[in-house]
Scaffold this motif. Structure first.
Motif, PDB file in Angstrom:
ATOM      1  N   LYS A  97      -6.602   5.819   4.272  1.00 28.34           N
ATOM      2  CA  LYS A  97      -7.082   6.831   3.327  1.00 28.34           C
ATOM      3  C   LYS A  97      -6.362   6.742   1.992  1.00 28.34           C
ATOM      4  O   LYS A  97      -6.826   7.299   1.001  1.00 28.34           O
ATOM      5  CB  LYS A  97      -6.869   8.234   3.899  1.00 28.34           C
ATOM      6  CG  LYS A  97      -7.726   8.556   5.092  1.00 28.34           C
ATOM      7  CD  LYS A  97      -7.435   9.966   5.584  1.00 28.34           C
ATOM      8  CE  LYS A  97      -8.282  10.317   6.793  1.00 28.34           C
ATOM      9  NZ  LYS A  97      -7.965  11.660   7.307  1.00 28.34           N
ATOM     10  N   GLY A  98      -5.194   6.112   1.984  1.00 26.57           N
ATOM     11  CA  GLY A  98      -4.407   6.025   0.763  1.00 26.57           C
ATOM     12  C   GLY A  98      -3.834   7.361   0.349  1.00 26.57           C
ATOM     13  O   GLY A  98      -3.760   7.675  -0.833  1.00 26.57           O
ATOM     14  N   ALA A  99      -3.406   8.169   1.364  1.00 26.10           N
ATOM     15  CA  ALA A  99      -2.956   9.521   1.056  1.00 26.10           C
ATOM     16  C   ALA A  99      -1.862   9.975   2.010  1.00 26.10           C
ATOM     17  O   ALA A  99      -1.754   9.485   3.134  1.00 26.10           O
ATOM     18  CB  ALA A  99      -4.130  10.494   1.157  1.00 26.10           C
ATOM     19  N   ILE A 100      -1.088  10.957   1.549  1.00 28.47           N
ATOM     20  CA  ILE A 100      -0.123  11.637   2.398  1.00 28.47           C
ATOM     21  C   ILE A 100      -0.912  12.669   3.202  1.00 28.47           C
ATOM     22  O   ILE A 100      -1.619  13.493   2.632  1.00 28.47           O
ATOM     23  CB  ILE A 100       0.961  12.334   1.553  1.00 28.47           C
ATOM     24  CG1 ILE A 100       1.732  11.301   0.732  1.00 28.47           C
ATOM     25  CG2 ILE A 100       1.899  13.152   2.442  1.00 28.47           C
ATOM     26  CD1 ILE A 100       2.599  11.896  -0.358  1.00 28.47           C
ATOM     27  N   VAL A 101      -0.817  12.613   4.528  1.00 30.14           N
ATOM     28  CA  VAL A 101      -1.602  13.517   5.372  1.00 30.14           C
ATOM     29  C   VAL A 101      -0.749  14.577   6.064  1.00 30.14           C
ATOM     30  O   VAL A 101      -1.280  15.490   6.689  1.00 30.14           O
ATOM     31  CB  VAL A 101      -2.437  12.729   6.412  1.00 30.14           C
ATOM     32  CG1 VAL A 101      -3.486  11.879   5.715  1.00 30.14           C
ATOM     33  CG2 VAL A 101      -1.547  11.883   7.311  1.00 30.14           C
ATOM     34  N   TRP A 102       0.573  14.461   5.961  1.00 29.11           N
ATOM     35  CA  TRP A 102       1.488  15.424   6.570  1.00 29.11           C
ATOM     36  C   TRP A 102       2.823  15.308   5.861  1.00 29.11           C
ATOM     37  O   TRP A 102       3.227  14.208   5.457  1.00 29.11           O
ATOM     38  CB  TRP A 102       1.630  15.114   8.055  1.00 29.11           C
ATOM     39  CG  TRP A 102       2.612  15.951   8.812  1.00 29.11           C
ATOM     40  CD1 TRP A 102       2.387  17.166   9.393  1.00 29.11           C
ATOM     41  CD2 TRP A 102       3.986  15.636   9.072  1.00 29.11           C
ATOM     42  NE1 TRP A 102       3.544  17.615  10.003  1.00 29.11           N
ATOM     43  CE2 TRP A 102       4.535  16.688   9.821  1.00 29.11           C
ATOM     44  CE3 TRP A 102       4.803  14.555   8.754  1.00 29.11           C
ATOM     45  CZ2 TRP A 102       5.848  16.712  10.246  1.00 29.11           C
ATOM     46  CZ3 TRP A 102       6.121  14.571   9.170  1.00 29.11           C
ATOM     47  CH2 TRP A 102       6.632  15.640   9.912  1.00 29.11           C
ATOM     48  N   ARG A 148       0.828  -1.207   0.000  1.00 27.74           N
ATOM     49  CA  ARG A 148       0.000   0.000   0.000  1.00 27.74           C
ATOM     50  C   ARG A 148       0.862   1.256   0.000  1.00 27.74           C
ATOM     51  O   ARG A 148       0.574   2.213  -0.713  1.00 27.74           O
ATOM     52  CB  ARG A 148      -0.930   0.022   1.215  1.00 27.74           C
ATOM     53  CG  ARG A 148      -2.212  -0.731   0.968  1.00 27.74           C
ATOM     54  CD  ARG A 148      -3.200  -0.445   2.074  1.00 27.74           C
ATOM     55  NE  ARG A 148      -3.402  -1.715   2.742  1.00 27.74           N
ATOM     56  CZ  ARG A 148      -3.632  -1.894   4.028  1.00 27.74           C
ATOM     57  NH1 ARG A 148      -3.728  -0.871   4.825  1.00 27.74           N
ATOM     58  NH2 ARG A 148      -3.783  -3.086   4.527  1.00 27.74           N
ATOM     59  N   VAL A 182       1.969   8.924   5.904  1.00 30.24           N
ATOM     60  CA  VAL A 182       1.012   8.319   4.985  1.00 30.24           C
ATOM     61  C   VAL A 182      -0.059   7.607   5.795  1.00 30.24           C
ATOM     62  O   VAL A 182       0.247   6.775   6.652  1.00 30.24           O
ATOM     63  CB  VAL A 182       1.723   7.323   4.039  1.00 30.24           C
ATOM     64  CG1 VAL A 182       0.730   6.622   3.137  1.00 30.24           C
ATOM     65  CG2 VAL A 182       2.791   8.033   3.228  1.00 30.24           C
ATOM     66  N   ASP A 183      -1.310   7.953   5.540  1.00 28.61           N
ATOM     67  CA  ASP A 183      -2.447   7.247   6.144  1.00 28.61           C
ATOM     68  C   ASP A 183      -2.814   6.135   5.173  1.00 28.61           C
ATOM     69  O   ASP A 183      -3.370   6.402   4.089  1.00 28.61           O
ATOM     70  CB  ASP A 183      -3.615   8.206   6.361  1.00 28.61           C
ATOM     71  CG  ASP A 183      -4.765   7.559   7.101  1.00 28.61           C
ATOM     72  OD1 ASP A 183      -5.013   6.342   6.914  1.00 28.61           O
ATOM     73  OD2 ASP A 183      -5.446   8.269   7.864  1.00 28.61           O
ATOM     74  N   THR A 210       2.197   2.024  -3.398  1.00 31.07           N
ATOM     75  CA  THR A 210       1.225   2.568  -4.357  1.00 31.07           C
ATOM     76  C   THR A 210       1.027   4.064  -4.139  1.00 31.07           C
ATOM     77  O   THR A 210       0.734   4.802  -5.072  1.00 31.07           O
ATOM     78  CB  THR A 210      -0.140   1.850  -4.277  1.00 31.07           C
ATOM     79  OG1 THR A 210      -0.702   2.038  -2.987  1.00 31.07           O
ATOM     80  CG2 THR A 210      -0.008   0.372  -4.576  1.00 31.07           C
ATOM     81  N   ILE A 211       1.212   4.525  -2.896  1.00 32.63           N
ATOM     82  CA  ILE A 211       1.054   5.940  -2.568  1.00 32.63           C
ATOM     83  C   ILE A 211       2.337   6.716  -2.861  1.00 32.63           C
ATOM     84  O   ILE A 211       2.289   7.855  -3.326  1.00 32.63           O
ATOM     85  CB  ILE A 211       0.633   6.100  -1.089  1.00 32.63           C
ATOM     86  CG1 ILE A 211      -0.709   5.384  -0.862  1.00 32.63           C
ATOM     87  CG2 ILE A 211       0.544   7.565  -0.690  1.00 32.63           C
ATOM     88  CD1 ILE A 211      -1.030   5.119   0.593  1.00 32.63           C
ATOM     89  N   ARG A 246       7.320  12.198   5.347  1.00 34.71           N
ATOM     90  CA  ARG A 246       5.902  12.221   4.971  1.00 34.71           C
ATOM     91  C   ARG A 246       5.162  11.217   5.841  1.00 34.71           C
ATOM     92  O   ARG A 246       5.659  10.125   6.099  1.00 34.71           O
ATOM     93  CB  ARG A 246       5.719  11.860   3.497  1.00 34.71           C
ATOM     94  CG  ARG A 246       6.302  12.921   2.595  1.00 34.71           C
ATOM     95  CD  ARG A 246       6.117  12.624   1.146  1.00 34.71           C
ATOM     96  NE  ARG A 246       6.720  13.715   0.369  1.00 34.71           N
ATOM     97  CZ  ARG A 246       7.105  13.605  -0.883  1.00 34.71           C
ATOM     98  NH1 ARG A 246       6.931  12.479  -1.537  1.00 34.71           N
ATOM     99  NH2 ARG A 246       7.649  14.631  -1.504  1.00 34.71           N
TER     100      ARG A 246
END
Length: 115
Positions: free
Chosen positions: A83-88, A17, A79-80, A20-21, A77
């Protein structure tokens, strides 16, 4: 800014996962670990930390298009994976004051608190 890293290893599924992000075509991952992000107010004492509510996998890496020599664009970075996203994100400048206050609590300075 500070992050608290867990000693738990990432599962094989979490690694997939994460890739993929942050695909290898754009990012080189140096290391990653489960973490939470904490911050303190500018000018506050070293003991006044507040949990931001952000958690996930903190990644230390650099951009693939940057040279691996001096001057590469290094960053942290968060990564959540759910959520499949960078959050910070935090870009590492030429110098960074970094301290491993405890084996699970790492501290460094920043100038803003936003993604």
């Amino acid at each position: 800014m500070a992050f608290s890293a867990s000693t738990l290893a990432l599962s094989r599924e979490d690694h997939y996962r994460l890739l993929t992000i942050l695909p290898a075509s754009r990012s080189n991952i140096v290391t990653a670990a489960p973490a939470r992000i904490y911050h303190s107010a500018f000018g506050a004492s070293d003991q006044q930390w507040a949990y931001t509510g952000l958690k996930g996998v903190v990644v230390f890496g650099y951009d693939s298009y940057s040279p691996e020599a001096y001057g590469a664009n290094y960053w942290f970075r968060l990564v959540d994976l759910r959520k499949g996203a960078i959050v910070w994100a935090h870009e590492v400048r030429e110098t960074i004051e970094y301290e491993a206050e405890k084996p699970f609590f790492h501290v460094f300075g920043g100038t803003v608190r936003r993604l």
